[in-house]
Design a protein around this motif. Structure first.
Motif, PDB file in Angstrom:
ATOM      1  N   MET A   1       0.858  -1.177   0.000  1.00 15.24           N
ATOM      2  CA  MET A   1       0.000   0.000   0.000  1.00 15.24           C
ATOM      3  C   MET A   1       0.899   1.234   0.000  1.00 15.24           C
ATOM      4  O   MET A   1       1.861   1.316   0.759  1.00 15.24           O
ATOM      5  N   LYS A   2       0.603   2.211  -0.821  1.00 19.16           N
ATOM      6  CA  LYS A   2       1.430   3.401  -0.932  1.00 19.16           C
ATOM      7  C   LYS A   2       1.103   4.374   0.189  1.00 19.16           C
ATOM      8  O   LYS A   2      -0.055   4.664   0.472  1.00 19.16           O
ATOM      9  N   LEU A   3       2.148   4.895   0.819  1.00 18.08           N
ATOM     10  CA  LEU A   3       1.985   5.877   1.889  1.00 18.08           C
ATOM     11  C   LEU A   3       2.670   7.168   1.498  1.00 18.08           C
ATOM     12  O   LEU A   3       3.710   7.180   0.841  1.00 18.08           O
ATOM     13  N   GLU A   4       2.068   8.280   1.927  1.00 22.80           N
ATOM     14  CA  GLU A   4       2.666   9.599   1.726  1.00 22.80           C
ATOM     15  C   GLU A   4       3.070  10.159   3.079  1.00 22.80           C
ATOM     16  O   GLU A   4       2.528   9.775   4.112  1.00 22.80           O
ATOM     17  N   ASP A   5       4.046  11.091   3.063  1.00 23.52           N
ATOM     18  CA  ASP A   5       4.525  11.676   4.316  1.00 23.52           C
ATOM     19  C   ASP A   5       5.068  10.569   5.225  1.00 23.52           C
ATOM     20  O   ASP A   5       4.752  10.495   6.425  1.00 23.52           O
ATOM     21  N   ARG A   6       5.907   9.710   4.628  1.00 19.98           N
ATOM     22  CA  ARG A   6       6.405   8.519   5.325  1.00 19.98           C
ATOM     23  C   ARG A   6       7.461   8.878   6.378  1.00 19.98           C
ATOM     24  O   ARG A   6       8.221   9.823   6.223  1.00 19.98           O
ATOM     25  N   GLU A   7       7.507   8.035   7.416  1.00 21.56           N
ATOM     26  CA  GLU A   7       8.530   8.178   8.449  1.00 21.56           C
ATOM     27  C   GLU A   7       8.835   6.807   9.039  1.00 21.56           C
ATOM     28  O   GLU A   7       7.938   6.104   9.495  1.00 21.56           O
ATOM     29  N   ARG A   8      10.105   6.416   8.989  1.00 23.14           N
ATOM     30  CA  ARG A   8      10.526   5.158   9.618  1.00 23.14           C
ATOM     31  C   ARG A   8      10.733   5.420  11.111  1.00 23.14           C
ATOM     32  O   ARG A   8      11.502   6.318  11.489  1.00 23.14           O
ATOM     33  N   ILE A   9      10.050   4.631  11.960  1.00 18.29           N
ATOM     34  CA  ILE A   9      10.146   4.799  13.415  1.00 18.29           C
ATOM     35  C   ILE A   9      11.483   4.228  13.891  1.00 18.29           C
ATOM     36  O   ILE A   9      11.777   3.044  13.660  1.00 18.29           O
ATOM     37  N   GLU A  10      12.277   5.068  14.526  1.00 17.72           N
ATOM     38  CA  GLU A  10      13.624   4.672  14.944  1.00 17.72           C
ATOM     39  C   GLU A  10      13.593   3.457  15.858  1.00 17.72           C
ATOM     40  O   GLU A  10      12.770   3.364  16.773  1.00 17.72           O
ATOM     41  N   GLY A  11      14.498   2.514  15.582  1.00 14.86           N
ATOM     42  CA  GLY A  11      14.602   1.316  16.397  1.00 14.86           C
ATOM     43  C   GLY A  11      13.610   0.231  16.023  1.00 14.86           C
ATOM     44  O   GLY A  11      13.546  -0.797  16.694  1.00 14.86           O
ATOM     45  N   THR A  12      12.823   0.453  14.969  1.00  9.57           N
ATOM     46  CA  THR A  12      11.837  -0.538  14.530  1.00  9.57           C
ATOM     47  C   THR A  12      11.931  -0.728  13.010  1.00  9.57           C
ATOM     48  O   THR A  12      12.666   0.003  12.329  1.00  9.57           O
ATOM     49  N   ALA A  13      11.171  -1.683  12.510  1.00  9.09           N
ATOM     50  CA  ALA A  13      11.056  -1.891  11.057  1.00  9.09           C
ATOM     51  C   ALA A  13       9.680  -1.419  10.587  1.00  9.09           C
ATOM     52  O   ALA A  13       9.128  -1.947   9.620  1.00  9.09           O
ATOM     53  N   ILE A  14       9.130  -0.421  11.295  1.00  8.89           N
ATOM     54  CA  ILE A  14       7.780   0.065  11.014  1.00  8.89           C
ATOM     55  C   ILE A  14       7.858   1.462  10.410  1.00  8.89           C
ATOM     56  O   ILE A  14       8.601   2.317  10.894  1.00  8.89           O
ATOM     57  N   THR A  15       7.073   1.657   9.352  1.00  6.55           N
ATOM     58  CA  THR A  15       6.977   2.968   8.711  1.00  6.55           C
ATOM     59  C   THR A  15       5.553   3.489   8.869  1.00  6.55           C
ATOM     60  O   THR A  15       4.585   2.743   8.657  1.00  6.55           O
ATOM     61  N   ILE A  16       5.437   4.759   9.251  1.00  2.00           N
ATOM     62  CA  ILE A  16       4.108   5.358   9.333  1.00  2.00           C
ATOM     63  C   ILE A  16       3.952   6.363   8.187  1.00  2.00           C
ATOM     64  O   ILE A  16       4.934   6.845   7.619  1.00  2.00           O
ATOM     65  N   GLY A  17       2.725   6.657   7.850  1.00  2.00           N
ATOM     66  CA  GLY A  17       2.436   7.616   6.787  1.00  2.00           C
ATOM     67  C   GLY A  17       0.939   7.664   6.544  1.00  2.00           C
ATOM     68  O   GLY A  17       0.166   6.931   7.167  1.00  2.00           O
ATOM     69  N   ARG A  18       0.537   8.534   5.656  1.00  2.00           N
ATOM     70  CA  ARG A  18      -0.881   8.654   5.321  1.00  2.00           C
ATOM     71  C   ARG A  18      -1.155   7.908   4.024  1.00  2.00           C
ATOM     72  O   ARG A  18      -0.438   8.093   3.037  1.00  2.00           O
ATOM     73  N   ARG A  19      -2.184   7.095   4.046  1.00  2.00           N
ATOM     74  CA  ARG A  19      -2.470   6.184   2.948  1.00  2.00           C
ATOM     75  C   ARG A  19      -2.978   6.938   1.712  1.00  2.00           C
ATOM     76  O   ARG A  19      -3.823   7.829   1.812  1.00  2.00           O
ATOM     77  N   VAL A  20      -2.446   6.553   0.549  1.00  2.00           N
ATOM     78  CA  VAL A  20      -2.902   7.103  -0.726  1.00  2.00           C
ATOM     79  C   VAL A  20      -4.000   6.195  -1.274  1.00  2.00           C
ATOM     80  O   VAL A  20      -3.848   4.976  -1.315  1.00  2.00           O
ATOM     81  N   TYR A  21      -5.108   6.797  -1.697  1.00  2.00           N
ATOM     82  CA  TYR A  21      -6.186   6.008  -2.283  1.00  2.00           C
ATOM     83  C   TYR A  21      -6.803   6.800  -3.428  1.00  2.00           C
ATOM     84  O   TYR A  21      -6.455   7.966  -3.679  1.00  2.00           O
ATOM     85  N   TYR A  22      -7.702   6.144  -4.149  1.00  2.00           N
ATOM     86  CA  TYR A  22      -8.332   6.763  -5.313  1.00  2.00           C
ATOM     87  C   TYR A  22      -9.849   6.713  -5.162  1.00  2.00           C
ATOM     88  O   TYR A  22     -10.408   5.703  -4.753  1.00  2.00           O
ATOM     89  N   SER A  23     -10.470   7.798  -5.511  1.00  2.00           N
ATOM     90  CA  SER A  23     -11.927   7.881  -5.461  1.00  2.00           C
ATOM     91  C   SER A  23     -12.412   8.590  -6.716  1.00  2.00           C
ATOM     92  O   SER A  23     -11.991   9.723  -6.982  1.00  2.00           O
ATOM     93  N   GLN A  24     -13.259   7.871  -7.494  1.00  2.00           N
ATOM     94  CA  GLN A  24     -13.787   8.408  -8.746  1.00  2.00           C
ATOM     95  C   GLN A  24     -12.674   8.878  -9.662  1.00  2.00           C
ATOM     96  O   GLN A  24     -12.756   9.918 -10.321  1.00  2.00           O
ATOM     97  N   GLY A  25     -11.612   8.082  -9.697  1.00  2.00           N
ATOM     98  CA  GLY A  25     -10.495   8.362 -10.598  1.00  2.00           C
ATOM     99  C   GLY A  25      -9.530   9.427 -10.129  1.00  2.00           C
ATOM    100  O   GLY A  25      -8.564   9.732 -10.830  1.00  2.00           O
ATOM    101  N   LYS A  26      -9.760  10.009  -8.949  1.00  2.00           N
ATOM    102  CA  LYS A  26      -8.896  11.070  -8.436  1.00  2.00           C
ATOM    103  C   LYS A  26      -8.040  10.549  -7.291  1.00  2.00           C
ATOM    104  O   LYS A  26      -8.505   9.807  -6.433  1.00  2.00           O
ATOM    105  N   ARG A  27      -6.782  10.963  -7.283  1.00  2.00           N
ATOM    106  CA  ARG A  27      -5.847  10.548  -6.233  1.00  2.00           C
ATOM    107  C   ARG A  27      -6.107  11.376  -4.982  1.00  2.00           C
ATOM    108  O   ARG A  27      -6.163  12.599  -5.023  1.00  2.00           O
ATOM    109  N   LYS A  28      -6.264  10.682  -3.859  1.00  2.00           N
ATOM    110  CA  LYS A  28      -6.505  11.357  -2.591  1.00  2.00           C
ATOM    111  C   LYS A  28      -5.585  10.780  -1.520  1.00  2.00           C
ATOM    112  O   LYS A  28      -5.074   9.671  -1.648  1.00  2.00           O
ATOM    113  N   VAL A  29      -5.403  11.551  -0.462  1.00  2.00           N
ATOM    114  CA  VAL A  29      -4.543  11.127   0.656  1.00  2.00           C
ATOM    115  C   VAL A  29      -5.373  11.163   1.938  1.00  2.00           C
ATOM    116  O   VAL A  29      -6.028  12.167   2.238  1.00  2.00           O
TER     117      VAL A  29
END
Length: 422
Positions: A1-29
Motif C-alpha cells: 500500500m502506498k503511503l505519503e509523508d512517510r517516516e521510519r520509526i527509529e529502532g523498529t522496522a515500522i513505517t508510518i504515513g498517510r495512505r494514498v487512495y483513489y476515489s472516482q479516478g482522483k488521487r486522494k490522501v
C-alpha cells in the motif's frame, strides 16, 4: 500500500504515513495515519492507526513493535466492513500501476460483490463465508452473466478475501476450499481466407492495407492503430519484420508488456509499400470504433449471412487458424501472436472438415489393408501437434497408433506458411 509523508520509526522496522487512495479516478490522501510493517509470519501489513496526530501514530507504531517482539498475534478489526475491505483492495490494485482498462474491469467486478452483499444485508467482512460465496455464484448466474464473466468475478472475490487475510485485516480466510469450475471458452468467429480476400477487395483506401495486416500478421487492433513506420522493417530478412512494441492501453507498451517480431507476409508487403510515409504512424486516422462500424457494414454488403458475429478480432482468429492449418510450430505461433499461454491459442487452432477427412484418409492409407477408392484431396494441414504436448508411443501394436506415427514422421513440421490466396 502506498503511503505519503512517510517516516521510519527509529529502532523498529515500522513505517508510518498517510495512505494514498483513489476515489472516482482522483488521487486522494487519507487524513489518518497508517503503519506499514511485516508481522510475525513475514506478511506485509498496512494497519490503519485511526489517528490524525503524527505524535500519536508514532506511539501506536511503538506498541505494534512491542507486540511483534513479544510474539503476540495482531488483533484484527472485527468491525471491518465489506465495502472497506473492497475499497482497500482496489486502492492496492491502482497502486500497482495497472492499465486504466484493467482497473475498470476490477472496478466493475468489485461493485458486483458490493451489490450482492447489500442485497443480502451482509455488512461485515468477517461474515462472508463459503455459503455466501456460492450464493454469490447463483446470484451472478441469475443475472445471465456469461460463464467466463461469472468465473472471473468469483476468482476476484476469492482474491479480495485472501488478500484481506494476508494483510492482517481478517482473522481467517474462509474461502480456501471454495472450488470454482473453470469456464469453457465459447467458439469464436473466424474469417476464412476467401472471406478475408473478399473484404480486402471491397475495402476502400487505407483500410485495404489494414485488413491485410490484421489478417496475415495476427495483430491486435491497438497494435495496428499505434504502429509507427520505425516498427516496419522492410529490409530485415527475406520478408521484412513488424516490430510489435506498442498497442496496449498504456502508451508505448503492448497488452502483455512484451515486445515481439512478426515476419511480414508476402500478401501484406505490396500494401505497405504503397502507403504514404508523411506521418509517423502507419495507419493515420484509423480508430477501433470507426473500423468496427465499417467492417460490420462491409460484411453485410458482401453477403456474409452471419455478418453481425464478426469483429476486428476475427482477423486475428484467421491468422491463428492459418498457423494451425499450415503446421506452424506451436511455440512459434505463440510468439507471433504475443501469447504466453497455449491455453488461449487453443481457441484459435481450428480444423475444418476437409482437413479432418484428409487426415483420416492418410491414416487409412497406412492402417487399412482393404481396397478404398481415394479421391484427390489436399495434403494434411491440421496441426496434429496442437494437443497440449501429448506424446505418441511408437512401440504400440495398434495399427492406428502405427499409422499415426508414420504420418507424423512423414509430415515435417514447417516453421512458416504460404497460404493460398484467391
Amino acid at each position: 500500500m502506498k503511503l505519503e509523508d512517510r517516516e521510519r520509526i527509529e529502532g523498529t522496522a515500522i513505517t508510518i504515513g498517510r495512505r494514498v487512495y483513489y476515489s472516482q479516478g482522483k488521487r486522494k490522501v487519507s487524513k489518518r495515519y497508517a503503519a506499514e510493517y511485516r508481522d510475525d509470519a513475514g506478511r506485509q501489513v498496512c494497519e490503519n492507526l485511526k489517528t490524525q496526530s503524527r505524535l500519536e501514530a508514532r506511539r501506536l507504531a511503538l506498541e505494534i513493535h512491542a507486540r511483534i517482539e513479544a510474539g503476540q498475534p495482531r488483533v484484527v478489526d472485527a468491525r471491518l466492513t465489506i465495502d472497506e475491505l473492497i475499497d482497500a483492495y482496489f486502492g492496492m490494485v491502482k497502486a500497482r500501476g495497472l492499465a486504466p482498462k484493467s482497473q475498470s474491469k476490477y472496478d466493475t467486478d468489485l461493485k458486483k460483490i458490493k451489490t450482492f452483499c447489500e442485497e443480502e444485508r451482509v455488512a461485515l467482512a468477517s461474515r462472508f463465508n463459503r455459503e455466501l460465496f456460492f450464493r454469490y455464484r447463483e446470484w451472478l448466474l441469475e443475472r445471465n452473466y456469461a460463464d467466463k464473466t461469472v468465473y472471473t468475478a468469483l476468482i476476484l472475490c476469492k482474491q479480495v478475501f485472501k488478500w484481506g487475510y494476508q494483510e492482517g485485516k481478517l482473522r481467517d480466510y474462509k474461502l480456501g476450499n471454495a472450488k470454482v469450475a473453470k469456464a469453457r471458452a465459447k467458439p469464436q468467429p473466424c474469417f476464412t481466407t476467401e472471406q478475408v480476400e473478399l473484404l480486402i477487395a471491397n475495402a476502400e483506401g487505407i483500410e485495404k492495407a489494414a485488413y491485410a495486416t490484421l489478417a496475415y500478421a495476427g495483430l491486435r487492433i491497438g497494435e495496428l492503430v499505434q504502429m509507427r513506420w520505425v516498427d516496419v522493417q522492410l529490409g530485415r530478412g527475406d520478408l521484412g519484420m513488424f516490430h510489435i512494441r506498442r498497442g496496449g492501453s498504456v502508451p508505448g507498451r503492448t497488452k502483455d508488456k512484451d515486445e515481439r517480431f512478426v515476419p511480414i507476409h508476402p500478401r501484406v508487403r505490396p500494401f505497405l509499400e504503397k502507403l504514404s510515409r508523411n506521418q509517423a504512424v502507419v495507419f493515420p486516422g484509423l480508430t477501433e470504433r470507426n473500423m468496427l462500424a465499417r467492417l460490420k457494414r462491409l460484411c453485410k454488403e458482401v453477403g456474409f449471412g452471419d455478418w453481425k458475429v464478426y469483429k476486428l478480432h476475427s482477423f486475428r482468429h484467421h491468422f491463428a487458424s492459418l498457423c494451425a492449418n499450415h503446421q506452424v510450430a506451436y511455440r512459434k505461433a505463440l510468439a507471433w501472436l504475443g501469447h504466453s499461454s497455449s491455453e488461449i491459442l487453443d481457441l484459435y487452432y481450428h480444423l475444418d472438415d476437409a482437413d479432418s477427412q484428409a487426415a483420416m484418409r492418410s491414416l487409412a492409407e497406412d492402417g487399412f489393408t482393404g481396397s478404398v477408392e481415394k479421391p484427390s484431396l489436399p495434403s494434411v494441414e491440421g496441426n496434429l501437434r496442437a494437443t497440449g504436448g501429448a506424446t505418441i508411443e511408437t512401440d504400440s501394436e495398434d495399427l492406428i497408433d502405427q499409422a499415426l506415427t508414420k504420418l507424423l514422421d512423414r509430415e515435417a513440421e514447417r516453421v512458416g506458411f504460404e497460404p493460398t490466396v484467391r
